[in-house]
Design an enzyme around this catalytic site. Sequence first.
Site, PDB file in Angstrom:
ATOM      1  N   ASP A  68       0.871  -1.183   0.000  1.00 32.37           N
ATOM      2  CA  ASP A  68       0.000   0.000   0.000  1.00 32.37           C
ATOM      3  C   ASP A  68       0.903   1.226   0.000  1.00 32.37           C
ATOM      4  O   ASP A  68       2.124   1.111   0.103  1.00 32.37           O
ATOM      5  CB  ASP A  68      -0.965  -0.039   1.185  1.00 32.37           C
ATOM      6  N   ASP A  78      -7.867  -7.672   0.264  1.00 34.32           N
ATOM      7  CA  ASP A  78      -6.922  -7.862   1.376  1.00 34.32           C
ATOM      8  C   ASP A  78      -7.625  -7.458   2.661  1.00 34.32           C
ATOM      9  O   ASP A  78      -8.534  -6.632   2.637  1.00 34.32           O
ATOM     10  CB  ASP A  78      -5.687  -6.962   1.213  1.00 34.32           C
ATOM     11  N   CYS A 127     -11.568 -29.763   6.074  1.00 34.61           N
ATOM     12  CA  CYS A 127     -10.474 -28.808   5.802  1.00 34.61           C
ATOM     13  C   CYS A 127      -9.177 -29.573   5.573  1.00 34.61           C
ATOM     14  O   CYS A 127      -8.850 -30.513   6.292  1.00 34.61           O
ATOM     15  CB  CYS A 127     -10.323 -27.828   6.955  1.00 34.61           C
ATOM     16  N   CYS A 147      -6.129 -28.284   5.810  1.00 35.98           N
ATOM     17  CA  CYS A 147      -4.957 -27.562   6.329  1.00 35.98           C
ATOM     18  C   CYS A 147      -4.167 -28.428   7.317  1.00 35.98           C
ATOM     19  O   CYS A 147      -4.669 -29.410   7.859  1.00 35.98           O
ATOM     20  CB  CYS A 147      -5.366 -26.243   6.961  1.00 35.98           C
ATOM     21  N   CYS A 190      -5.959 -28.790  10.764  1.00 36.15           N
ATOM     22  CA  CYS A 190      -7.094 -29.721  10.838  1.00 36.15           C
ATOM     23  C   CYS A 190      -6.673 -31.174  10.632  1.00 36.15           C
ATOM     24  O   CYS A 190      -7.298 -32.084  11.154  1.00 36.15           O
ATOM     25  CB  CYS A 190      -8.160 -29.335   9.819  1.00 36.15           C
ATOM     26  N   HIS A 227      -5.123 -22.252   9.667  1.00 36.06           N
ATOM     27  CA  HIS A 227      -6.490 -22.682   9.347  1.00 36.06           C
ATOM     28  C   HIS A 227      -7.304 -21.558   8.698  1.00 36.06           C
ATOM     29  O   HIS A 227      -7.950 -21.763   7.656  1.00 36.06           O
ATOM     30  CB  HIS A 227      -7.226 -23.212  10.582  1.00 36.06           C
TER      31      HIS A 227
HETATM   32 ZN   LIG Z   1      -8.186 -26.255   8.773  1.00 39.03          ZN
END
Ligand SMILES: [Zn+2]
Length: 378
Positions: free
Chosen positions: A90, A261, A299, A301, A304, A330
């Site tokens: 920015d 963002d 999920c 990730c 998880c 996550h």
């Molecule tokens: Zn997750």
Amino acid sequence: MFKIIKEGVGTLARCTSISTKHGIIDTPEFMPVGTQATVKSITPKMLKEIGTQIILANTYHLYLKPGSKVIRKAGGLHKFCGWDGPILTDSGGFQIFSLKATKISENGAYFPSIFNGSSHFITPEDSIRIQEELGSDIMMVLDICPAGTGSYLHVADAVDTTTKWAKRCKTSKKNDNLLFGIIQGGIYEDLRLRSTEMICEIDFDGFAIGGLSVGENKADFHRIMSYTAQLLPRDKPHYLMGVGKPSDIVESVNMGIDLFDCVMPTRNARNGQLFTKHGTVSIKNSQFIENFNPIENSCNCYCCKNFTLSYLNHLYHTHELLYYTLATIHNLQYMHNLMMTIRKAIKNDNFYEFRRLFYRKIDQVPSEIYGLKYLDIQ
Ligand SMILES: [Zn+2]
């Protein structure tokens, strides 16, 4: 540098690609925020594993600490922070104009440091020079961002100064990295129109809508976002600054926005709020003490796949640093998966249906899943 890959059916949503020196960004995309040249609590390698394409860094903070000259000597921001993908910076405007002590002159702005109160002065030319020293792939013009409750005259003034400064930014740019213009105009449609016409005339590489999600009410947000998004030239990238709430993203994609963002997914993670398909859950809750399921079974990730709600609840309450890392992974994976699903829906000509189901799902939040009332974050 900009290609429209696919236009949606019955919507302004589109899939595009933006080429930068550090890689191509497939949009619609959400950019995690790395204010101090780091996305808090996770490493660039973890970002890559999540699938993050581009991060945002804040010029205001990096100018003050460690200073753009240090970063230039380090070989630029990418080398300094160990992230080799695209970076958008920015201009510093949003932070500078949110400080009460900031004073605007025709030439630039006087502002204090948040670190030690020292006084600084920045011009549009300085902002571009600093972003060039950082080695940003996508630079933003120095704009004036009034609060969402700003009076008509105050906002009109900001629009005029923003236009003058945008021209100076464009003229002072020395490298061939991308530079985006910013549309201001608060909640006033005629000022949004005026700002869009003047900024688009300068012909930037992309156009951002600034001055939304800064205190205006939800109805005004949607009215102005939809109105302004439709005015933007279709052959350039569209970026909605500071917006990252999933329900706002889906609606803005529908109006043709490509980039987003926000600090919300990462900040909320650190504050104990975890995103799920059914809404946000608070990990602080005692009902998680003996819940040995992951945050979300579906999920993909690292958090998880390997850890339970019970463990996260324990880490949170014992202030363990690992909590921040896992929760951030996550929430960013949730954002990444949301944007991937959006892109897929546009490509398969079913974004309209995806959007309908998305809102139906969060309107009918199955609060019994965790036996909790979901927070009003979605
Ligand atoms: Zn997750």
